[in-house]
Design a protein around this motif. Structure first.
Motif, PDB file in Angstrom:
ATOM      1  N   ASN A 112       0.801  -1.234   0.000  1.00 54.89           N
ATOM      2  CA  ASN A 112       0.000   0.000   0.000  1.00 54.89           C
ATOM      3  C   ASN A 112       0.829   1.278   0.000  1.00 54.89           C
ATOM      4  OD1 ASN A 112      -2.535  -1.374   0.044  1.00 54.89           O
ATOM      5  ND2 ASN A 112      -2.243  -1.736   2.245  1.00 54.89           N
ATOM      6  N   HIS A 113       2.111   1.154  -0.266  1.00 52.62           N
ATOM      7  CA  HIS A 113       2.967   2.331  -0.426  1.00 52.62           C
ATOM      8  C   HIS A 113       3.252   2.517  -1.913  1.00 52.62           C
ATOM      9  CE1 HIS A 113       3.982   2.867   3.869  1.00 52.62           C
ATOM     10  NE2 HIS A 113       3.803   1.543   3.922  1.00 52.62           N
ATOM     11  N   GLN A 114       3.314   3.763  -2.336  1.00 54.39           N
ATOM     12  CA  GLN A 114       3.530   4.053  -3.755  1.00 54.39           C
ATOM     13  C   GLN A 114       4.445   5.261  -3.920  1.00 54.39           C
ATOM     14  OE1 GLN A 114       0.680   5.873  -7.083  1.00 54.39           O
ATOM     15  NE2 GLN A 114       0.008   3.825  -6.488  1.00 54.39           N
ATOM     16  N   VAL A 115       5.411   5.118  -4.827  1.00 51.07           N
ATOM     17  CA  VAL A 115       6.311   6.215  -5.196  1.00 51.07           C
ATOM     18  C   VAL A 115       6.289   6.346  -6.711  1.00 51.07           C
ATOM     19  CG1 VAL A 115       8.704   7.031  -5.262  1.00 51.07           C
ATOM     20  CG2 VAL A 115       7.822   5.933  -3.195  1.00 51.07           C
ATOM     21  N   ILE A 116       6.150   7.580  -7.185  1.00 52.61           N
ATOM     22  CA  ILE A 116       6.164   7.841  -8.628  1.00 52.61           C
ATOM     23  C   ILE A 116       7.379   8.702  -8.967  1.00 52.61           C
ATOM     24  CG2 ILE A 116       4.996   9.114 -10.480  1.00 52.61           C
ATOM     25  CD1 ILE A 116       2.376   8.159  -9.399  1.00 52.61           C
ATOM     26  N   PHE A 117       8.028   8.353 -10.059  1.00 53.66           N
ATOM     27  CA  PHE A 117       9.171   9.126 -10.542  1.00 53.66           C
ATOM     28  C   PHE A 117       8.837   9.685 -11.914  1.00 53.66           C
ATOM     29  CE2 PHE A 117      13.319   9.609 -12.669  1.00 53.66           C
ATOM     30  CZ  PHE A 117      14.008  10.341 -11.706  1.00 53.66           C
ATOM     31  N   LEU A 118       8.995  10.990 -12.072  1.00 56.13           N
ATOM     32  CA  LEU A 118       8.805  11.670 -13.351  1.00 56.13           C
ATOM     33  C   LEU A 118      10.083  12.429 -13.702  1.00 56.13           C
ATOM     34  CD1 LEU A 118       5.287  13.357 -12.847  1.00 56.13           C
ATOM     35  CD2 LEU A 118       5.769  11.262 -14.120  1.00 56.13           C
ATOM     36  N   GLU A 126      -3.556   9.600 -12.431  1.00 57.27           N
ATOM     37  CA  GLU A 126      -4.180  10.630 -11.626  1.00 57.27           C
ATOM     38  C   GLU A 126      -4.038  10.323 -10.144  1.00 57.27           C
ATOM     39  OE1 GLU A 126      -8.468  10.985 -11.773  1.00 57.27           O
ATOM     40  OE2 GLU A 126      -8.618   8.996 -12.681  1.00 57.27           O
ATOM     41  N   GLY A 127      -4.140  11.369  -9.353  1.00 55.28           N
ATOM     42  CA  GLY A 127      -4.036  11.207  -7.914  1.00 55.28           C
ATOM     43  C   GLY A 127      -3.452  12.444  -7.260  1.00 55.28           C
ATOM     44  N   VAL A 128      -3.449  12.436  -5.950  1.00 54.83           N
ATOM     45  CA  VAL A 128      -2.873  13.525  -5.173  1.00 54.83           C
ATOM     46  C   VAL A 128      -1.646  12.979  -4.453  1.00 54.83           C
ATOM     47  CG1 VAL A 128      -3.233  15.213  -3.337  1.00 54.83           C
ATOM     48  CG2 VAL A 128      -5.117  14.605  -4.865  1.00 54.83           C
ATOM     49  N   PHE A 129      -0.538  13.677  -4.616  1.00 50.66           N
ATOM     50  CA  PHE A 129       0.734  13.206  -4.093  1.00 50.66           C
ATOM     51  C   PHE A 129       1.452  14.330  -3.346  1.00 50.66           C
ATOM     52  CE2 PHE A 129      -0.382  10.989  -7.951  1.00 50.66           C
ATOM     53  CZ  PHE A 129      -0.161   9.655  -7.655  1.00 50.66           C
ATOM     54  N   GLY A 134       8.178  18.950  -0.579  1.00 46.89           N
ATOM     55  CA  GLY A 134       7.144  18.883   0.439  1.00 46.89           C
ATOM     56  C   GLY A 134       5.789  19.391  -0.011  1.00 46.89           C
ATOM     57  N   GLU A 135       5.687  19.954  -1.217  1.00 43.66           N
ATOM     58  CA  GLU A 135       4.423  20.516  -1.672  1.00 43.66           C
ATOM     59  C   GLU A 135       3.467  19.438  -2.164  1.00 43.66           C
ATOM     60  OE1 GLU A 135       4.472  22.793  -5.358  1.00 43.66           O
ATOM     61  OE2 GLU A 135       6.471  22.009  -5.781  1.00 43.66           O
ATOM     62  N   SER A 136       2.171  19.748  -2.102  1.00 38.30           N
ATOM     63  CA  SER A 136       1.147  18.838  -2.583  1.00 38.30           C
ATOM     64  C   SER A 136       1.040  18.966  -4.100  1.00 38.30           C
ATOM     65  CB  SER A 136      -0.193  19.171  -1.930  1.00 38.30           C
ATOM     66  OG  SER A 136      -1.199  18.277  -2.364  1.00 38.30           O
ATOM     67  N   VAL A 137       0.920  17.819  -4.763  1.00 38.38           N
ATOM     68  CA  VAL A 137       0.861  17.802  -6.224  1.00 38.38           C
ATOM     69  C   VAL A 137      -0.321  16.956  -6.672  1.00 38.38           C
ATOM     70  CG1 VAL A 137       2.048  17.138  -8.351  1.00 38.38           C
ATOM     71  CG2 VAL A 137       3.370  18.058  -6.429  1.00 38.38           C
ATOM     72  N   GLY A 138      -1.184  17.534  -7.497  1.00 36.23           N
ATOM     73  CA  GLY A 138      -2.289  16.790  -8.073  1.00 36.23           C
ATOM     74  C   GLY A 138      -2.004  16.476  -9.527  1.00 36.23           C
ATOM     75  N   ILE A 139      -2.222  15.218  -9.914  1.00 28.98           N
ATOM     76  CA  ILE A 139      -2.033  14.823 -11.310  1.00 28.98           C
ATOM     77  C   ILE A 139      -3.401  14.509 -11.901  1.00 28.98           C
ATOM     78  CG2 ILE A 139      -1.051  13.116 -12.878  1.00 28.98           C
ATOM     79  CD1 ILE A 139       1.274  12.788 -11.038  1.00 28.98           C
TER      80      ILE A 139
END
Length: 465
Positions: free
Chosen positions: A411-417, A432-435, A441-446
């Motif tokens: 249930n852990h997820q890391v995305i690399f772009l 899509e999702g909120v990360f 430290g900022e919130s990022v929505g995809i």
């Protein structure tokens, strides 16, 4: 034939190998947690699967690490390495160096004159023991660089046991064929007596000096059956961590826990130079899946002692892409390596046969490695080994230029772009999702089909909130 060499596979061919069970897996699987036994004089660590899943490895060049170039000077900084998430110290050869046919004024670490002693240039055996104890006290394993393919020309075997060595047509001991390693004498693995002596020396360092394994130099040039039987004997003393300076799957199926991700490293260099792109990276990831079992570990690196001294600094080879590839070495499947000086933004080729010194000025990379180390140590989505996190490619509108993937576990997820070009890019991502951006430290929505803009070599590590 003197040696049974491992066949070298064409880099462009991807094939499936059998899922051979690694020797000693059962023993190591029993050690899910680090066993720490306290005595009055030392802390004894046992190698465990848990360590292999989340470790950072550090290559210690004792000679060049400090002006003093000693065990004691390096030992003082072990607490600093713990800050970087380091769990394994790979120490370059510490043994006396041969002076006969040596190169430069100090010679090569890899031209060994005695496997059972330490180089007085670095200090005493007591100094080395203190280094090992200090590392263990900080929860860090110590592996020694082991050179089994050859010795220096001063080694006592040359005179006492010439039958231990390869000889030319005239009966003279020779250096390794098809190399320029003229400062070393090639060992003959047809000699059962030599094999036994080599094994005994390795056992000494584990049993008597408490080290935790070996990084084995040019492992593919030594017969596999030697490594297999020797590792079995070492593991009877205690579970050890074995790193092969080689990439062949056969080695990882016969005693080794980790190999070099050489092809991954070369892809990084080529992408940085515009000679390859994200499609080539994706092919490499598929190749790894076909060649190795799920529990095999490869070492990711942007530099090491060979690359730095002979092929150039990270800045020379990767330019402005250096930081992005450093981050990728932590987030991609595998164990990341820090070579001495990289944490201090080192941008010079260290001399190999002469005294040189790393300048310890903290810049952006110390902070970066500290953050990446914490992420690697703590987030299951980046763990490898027996129960490795999954790796999934994410499609974008610029699949040949933008690398996008996710790692998942428990249930852990890391995305690399990452924008893997020297141009500013606009692109969309099919996800899509909120990360949370791990580094800022900022919130990022995809949002699917929403345009993102990345500057040259920009990257982001996103953590699922």
């Amino acid at each position: 034939m003197k040696k049974i060499f491992i066949s070298i596979l064409s880099l462009g061919i991807v094939f499936s190998c059998g899922k051979t069970e690694k020797k000693n897996t059962a023993e190591k699987a029993d050690l899910v947690k680090e066993e720490v036994k306290e005595t009055e004089t030392e802390t004894i660590l046992s190698v465990s699967d848990a360590m292999m899943e989340n470790a950072v490895i550090y290559e210690a060049n004792i000679r060049q690490y400090s002006e003093e170039g000693s065990f004691n000077a390096f030992t003082k900084d072990i607490p600093v390495l713990k800050q970087l998430g380091v769990k394994i110290l790979w120490i370059m050869p510490i043994y006396p160096i041969s002076t006969t046919k040596s190169k430069g004024s100090l010679g090569s670490y890899y031209a060994i004159s005695d496997y059972s002693k330490v180089n007085p240039e670095f200090g005493t055996i007591e100094d080395f023991r203190n280094l090992v104890k200090t590392a263990h006290d900080h929860g860090i394993y110590v592996i020694l660089d082991w050179v089994a393919n050859h010795t220096g020309w001063d080694h006592h075997w040359i005179k006492e046991h010439p039958e231990y060595y390869t000889k030319d047509k005239k009966g003279n001991i020779t250096h390794t064929v098809d190399t320029d390693w003229t400062d070393v004498a090639d060992l003959n693995y047809d000699s059962k007596e030599m094999r036994e002596e080599m094994k005994k020396h390795m056992m000494y360092w584990v049993k008597e000096e408490g080290i935790d394994g070996f990084r084995c130099d040019v492992a593919g040039m030594v017969p596999i059956d030697f490594w297999k039987t020797t590792t079995e004997e070492l593991n009877k003393i205690k579970p050890v961590f074995m790193l092969a300076e080689s990439w062949e799957p056969e080695l990882l199926a016969n005693g080794f826990d980790m190999g070099y991700a050489w092809d991954t490293h070369h892809k990084m260099n080529d992408i940085a130079k515009g000679k390859a792109n994200v499609i080539d990276w994706d092919k490499r990831m598929k190749q790894i899946d076909s060649l190795y079992t799920k529990e095999d570990i490869l070492m990711n690196f942007t530099s090491n002692h060979d690359e730095n001294s002979w092929n150039g600094t990270v800045k020379e080879r990767m330019g402005n892409a250096s930081e992005m590839f450093a981050a990728l070495s932590y987030v991609a499947p595998g164990m990341p390596l820090i070579y001495s000086g990289q944490e201090y933004d080192m941008d010079k080729r260290l001399l190999f046969f002469e005294k040189d010194t790393i300048l310890k000025n903290k810049g952006k990379f110390f902070t970066l490695y500290e953050k990446l180390g914490k992420l690697k140590n703590s987030n299951p989505a980046l763990h490898g080994g027996k129960k490795a996190a999954s790796y999934h490619k994410i499609s974008t509108s610029e699949d040949d230029k933008v690398l996008a993937f996710r790692r998942e576990k428990d249930n852990h997820q890391v995305i690399f772009l990452a924008n893997m070009t020297k141009e500013t890019l606009k692109f969309t991502i099919e996800y899509e999702g909120v990360f949370q951006d791990y580094l800022s430290g900022e919130s990022v929505g995809i949002i699917p089909n929403e345009k993102l803009q990345f500057s040259p070599w920009q990257y982001r590590i996103l953590i699922k909130k």
